[in-house]
Design a protein around this motif. Structure first.
Motif, PDB file in Angstrom:
ATOM      1  N   TYR A 321      -7.284  15.937   6.063  1.00  7.80           N
ATOM      2  CA  TYR A 321      -5.966  15.342   5.803  1.00  7.80           C
ATOM      3  C   TYR A 321      -5.086  16.411   5.149  1.00  7.80           C
ATOM      4  O   TYR A 321      -5.266  16.728   3.976  1.00  7.80           O
ATOM      5  N   LYS A 322      -4.138  16.955   5.924  1.00 12.44           N
ATOM      6  CA  LYS A 322      -3.368  18.093   5.437  1.00 12.44           C
ATOM      7  C   LYS A 322      -1.871  17.820   5.332  1.00 12.44           C
ATOM      8  O   LYS A 322      -1.143  18.616   4.748  1.00 12.44           O
ATOM      9  N   THR A 323      -1.390  16.730   5.924  1.00 15.90           N
ATOM     10  CA  THR A 323       0.044  16.427   5.923  1.00 15.90           C
ATOM     11  C   THR A 323       0.298  15.118   5.197  1.00 15.90           C
ATOM     12  O   THR A 323      -0.614  14.298   5.011  1.00 15.90           O
ATOM     13  N   LEU A 324       1.547  14.895   4.787  1.00 17.24           N
ATOM     14  CA  LEU A 324       1.887  13.630   4.136  1.00 17.24           C
ATOM     15  C   LEU A 324       1.611  12.451   5.065  1.00 17.24           C
ATOM     16  O   LEU A 324       1.149  11.394   4.619  1.00 17.24           O
ATOM     17  N   ASP A 325       1.880  12.630   6.341  1.00 19.65           N
ATOM     18  CA  ASP A 325       1.639  11.547   7.296  1.00 19.65           C
ATOM     19  C   ASP A 325       0.161  11.164   7.317  1.00 19.65           C
ATOM     20  O   ASP A 325      -0.194   9.980   7.300  1.00 19.65           O
ATOM     21  N   GLU A 326      -0.710  12.154   7.319  1.00 17.07           N
ATOM     22  CA  GLU A 326      -2.154  11.893   7.308  1.00 17.07           C
ATOM     23  C   GLU A 326      -2.591  11.292   5.972  1.00 17.07           C
ATOM     24  O   GLU A 326      -3.425  10.388   5.926  1.00 17.07           O
ATOM     25  N   MET A 327      -2.025  11.818   4.891  1.00 17.25           N
ATOM     26  CA  MET A 327      -2.396  11.336   3.559  1.00 17.25           C
ATOM     27  C   MET A 327      -2.084   9.844   3.383  1.00 17.25           C
ATOM     28  O   MET A 327      -2.869   9.090   2.804  1.00 17.25           O
ATOM     29  N   TYR A 328      -0.913   9.440   3.873  1.00 14.04           N
ATOM     30  CA  TYR A 328      -0.444   8.076   3.615  1.00 14.04           C
ATOM     31  C   TYR A 328      -0.881   7.071   4.686  1.00 14.04           C
ATOM     32  O   TYR A 328      -0.582   5.897   4.575  1.00 14.04           O
ATOM     33  N   ARG A 329      -1.594   7.560   5.704  1.00 17.19           N
ATOM     34  CA  ARG A 329      -2.078   6.636   6.733  1.00 17.19           C
ATOM     35  C   ARG A 329      -3.038   5.632   6.090  1.00 17.19           C
ATOM     36  O   ARG A 329      -4.022   5.990   5.470  1.00 17.19           O
ATOM     37  N   GLY A 330      -2.735   4.365   6.197  1.00 13.75           N
ATOM     38  CA  GLY A 330      -3.581   3.342   5.602  1.00 13.75           C
ATOM     39  C   GLY A 330      -3.249   2.994   4.164  1.00 13.75           C
ATOM     40  O   GLY A 330      -3.783   2.035   3.609  1.00 13.75           O
ATOM     41  N   MET A 331      -2.363   3.763   3.536  1.00 13.23           N
ATOM     42  CA  MET A 331      -2.054   3.519   2.122  1.00 13.23           C
ATOM     43  C   MET A 331      -1.279   2.228   1.897  1.00 13.23           C
ATOM     44  O   MET A 331      -1.474   1.538   0.896  1.00 13.23           O
ATOM     45  N   VAL A 332      -0.388   1.875   2.817  1.00 10.82           N
ATOM     46  CA  VAL A 332       0.380   0.634   2.643  1.00 10.82           C
ATOM     47  C   VAL A 332      -0.555  -0.569   2.723  1.00 10.82           C
ATOM     48  O   VAL A 332      -0.487  -1.485   1.897  1.00 10.82           O
ATOM     49  N   GLY A 333      -1.459  -0.550   3.701  1.00 15.05           N
ATOM     50  CA  GLY A 333      -2.431  -1.641   3.809  1.00 15.05           C
ATOM     51  C   GLY A 333      -3.311  -1.729   2.581  1.00 15.05           C
ATOM     52  O   GLY A 333      -3.613  -2.836   2.096  1.00 15.05           O
ATOM     53  N   TYR A 334      -3.719  -0.582   2.058  1.00 12.06           N
ATOM     54  CA  TYR A 334      -4.547  -0.556   0.841  1.00 12.06           C
ATOM     55  C   TYR A 334      -3.746  -1.082  -0.346  1.00 12.06           C
ATOM     56  O   TYR A 334      -4.261  -1.852  -1.167  1.00 12.06           O
ATOM     57  N   GLY A 335      -2.482  -0.684  -0.428  1.00 15.68           N
ATOM     58  CA  GLY A 335      -1.623  -1.169  -1.512  1.00 15.68           C
ATOM     59  C   GLY A 335      -1.455  -2.677  -1.470  1.00 15.68           C
ATOM     60  O   GLY A 335      -1.443  -3.343  -2.513  1.00 15.68           O
ATOM     61  N   LYS A 336      -1.354  -3.222  -0.279  1.00 13.41           N
ATOM     62  CA  LYS A 336      -1.246  -4.686  -0.138  1.00 13.41           C
ATOM     63  C   LYS A 336      -2.555  -5.355  -0.552  1.00 13.41           C
ATOM     64  O   LYS A 336      -2.546  -6.388  -1.234  1.00 13.41           O
ATOM     65  N   ALA A 337      -3.687  -4.777  -0.155  1.00 17.31           N
ATOM     66  CA  ALA A 337      -4.973  -5.353  -0.504  1.00 17.31           C
ATOM     67  C   ALA A 337      -5.204  -5.352  -2.018  1.00 17.31           C
ATOM     68  O   ALA A 337      -5.824  -6.272  -2.566  1.00 17.31           O
ATOM     69  N   LEU A 338      -4.669  -4.331  -2.702  1.00 19.03           N
ATOM     70  CA  LEU A 338      -4.824  -4.231  -4.157  1.00 19.03           C
ATOM     71  C   LEU A 338      -3.781  -5.080  -4.901  1.00 19.03           C
ATOM     72  O   LEU A 338      -3.859  -5.217  -6.134  1.00 19.03           O
ATOM     73  N   GLY A 339      -2.786  -5.584  -4.189  1.00 18.48           N
ATOM     74  CA  GLY A 339      -1.717  -6.338  -4.847  1.00 18.48           C
ATOM     75  C   GLY A 339      -0.629  -5.468  -5.415  1.00 18.48           C
ATOM     76  O   GLY A 339       0.243  -5.962  -6.157  1.00 18.48           O
ATOM     77  N   ILE A 340      -0.624  -4.178  -5.094  1.00 17.86           N
ATOM     78  CA  ILE A 340       0.414  -3.264  -5.582  1.00 17.86           C
ATOM     79  C   ILE A 340       1.693  -3.478  -4.762  1.00 17.86           C
ATOM     80  O   ILE A 340       2.801  -3.390  -5.290  1.00 17.86           O
ATOM     81  N   LEU A 341       1.515  -3.738  -3.479  1.00 18.65           N
ATOM     82  CA  LEU A 341       2.652  -4.014  -2.586  1.00 18.65           C
ATOM     83  C   LEU A 341       2.571  -5.456  -2.093  1.00 18.65           C
ATOM     84  O   LEU A 341       1.473  -5.996  -1.914  1.00 18.65           O
ATOM     85  N   PRO A 342       3.730  -6.095  -1.864  1.00 14.93           N
ATOM     86  CA  PRO A 342       3.701  -7.477  -1.364  1.00 14.93           C
ATOM     87  C   PRO A 342       3.194  -7.525   0.064  1.00 14.93           C
ATOM     88  O   PRO A 342       3.425  -6.615   0.861  1.00 14.93           O
ATOM     89  N   ASN A 343       2.519  -8.610   0.412  1.00 14.18           N
ATOM     90  CA  ASN A 343       2.038  -8.802   1.791  1.00 14.18           C
ATOM     91  C   ASN A 343       3.189  -9.245   2.694  1.00 14.18           C
ATOM     92  O   ASN A 343       4.096  -9.901   2.273  1.00 14.18           O
TER      93      ASN A 343
END
Length: 343
Positions: A321-343
């Protein structure tokens, strides 16, 4: 991962199994065929430990009680292990007396685990997870273009004298525990490798995550404290440095198994800035209305200081994972699962 006889799994101990990095490391090691022993302070705390029960479906995982403050409490967990991944460490950021409540306990805890490694007599290598915060806080670095490697240490005297906000005592603790562990390893003939990860992103099994993930999602969540943490890292270090948790875990295993590995390793795939992050996320996720105007904050347009993982790469490791796009892939879904972001 079988022994020469083909019938015995290699065994690893991962301390602090309910933590963000440790939970991902346990998952990866189980998938690689290791038998795992992990420690938590309270195995009965289901809110913090539920993921460990789920991970037991992947392979042999034993959860044991241990306390960093209690000498010998890691003896059972480390007995018979081939590798020990020392991930757990005190993070008492609200300490009234940081020297006595964070710095001294961090050094003491590290040596407690190292003593258990000596007693075990089976440990081939200890992999200590420290932090890049023990590398980059050096006030004499003026101007642009600095590249820091493993020879760089954060300035403990400066940190203690100036007490800059945002984790000064945590940074001191990382420098001192690294050096104490290194001395102890030399004195007792232990093979020790230290990993210094930067801000870590990506999904992990742990159900409670309190550090880097909320900060990196703060652009989307509107969490001002998380965003302030990233701004503070940039101000003190000259950049925002990122690594994906999968790369970090693979690097830790690589350094455990690689016979020639020795000393300290920075684990950093990307040096960026708050402004670059904001612009990327505003473009990638327009529905979140990410703020990109930081004129009043005097933030950097490009990194002023870079952390180099050249040593790690030179010895054969490759980041996935070398780019921001690769780094953040899946992060929104993870944030929703943790309750950090709204579903």
């Amino acid at each position: 991962m079988a022994a020469a006889g083909g019938d015995k799994k290699m065994t690893a101990c991962v301390t602090g199994g309910n933590g963000y990095i440790a939970s991902a490391l346990i998952k990866m090691l189980l998938e690689k065929g290791y038998a795992i022993k992990t420690t938590v302070r309270n195995p009965d705390d289901t809110a913090k430990n539920s993921h460990l029960k789920d991970l037991q479906a992947l392979g042999p995982l034993t959860v044991l009680r241990a306390d960093l403050d209690v000498e010998s409490s890691f003896d059972d967990a480390i007995a018979g292990c081939d590798y020990v991944f020392l991930v757990a460490a005190p993070v008492n950021l609200g300490a009234q007396d940081p020297e006595k409540e964070l710095i001294e306990p961090a050094v003491r805890a590290t040596l407690n685990v190292m003593r258990s490694c000596v007693k075990a007599g089976t440990v081939r290598r200890v992999v200590l997870t420290s932090s890049a915060s023990g590398v980059y806080i050096r006030p004499e670095l003026q101007g642009d273009g600095h590249v820091l490697d493993e020879d760089s240490w954060s300035d403990v005297e400066h940190l203690r004298a100036e007490k800059p906000p945002l984790w000064w005592a945590y940074c001191v603790s990382k420098v001192l525990l690294e050096k104490a562990a290194c001395r102890f390893a030399e004195e007792h003939g232990i093979s020790l490798v230290t990993v210094c990860p930067v801000v870590t992103v990506g999904a992990a099994p742990a159900p409670i995550v309190s550090t880097s993930v909320p900060a990196c999602l703060s652009f989307l969540s509107g969490d001002e404290a998380g965003l302030d943490a990233l701004k503070g890292i940039e101000k003190t270090s000259g950049a925002v440095q990122l690594v994906h948790i999968d790369d970090l875990c693979h690097a830790e295993l690589f350094l455990a198994e690689e016979d020639a590995a020795a000393g300290r390793y920075i684990c950093c795939a990307l040096n960026t800035t708050v402004v670059e992050l904001a612009r990327f996320l505003a473009h990638k996720y327009p529905q979140y209305g990410v703020k990109t105007n930081f004129a009043e904050d005097q933030l950097l347009e490009k990194p002023r200081v870079s952390l180099s993982s050249a040593k790690l790469v030179r010895e054969g490791f490759e980041f996935s994972y070398k780019t921001l796009d690769e780094m953040y892939r899946g992060m929104v879904g993870y944030g929703k699962a943790l309750g950090i972001l709204p579903n």
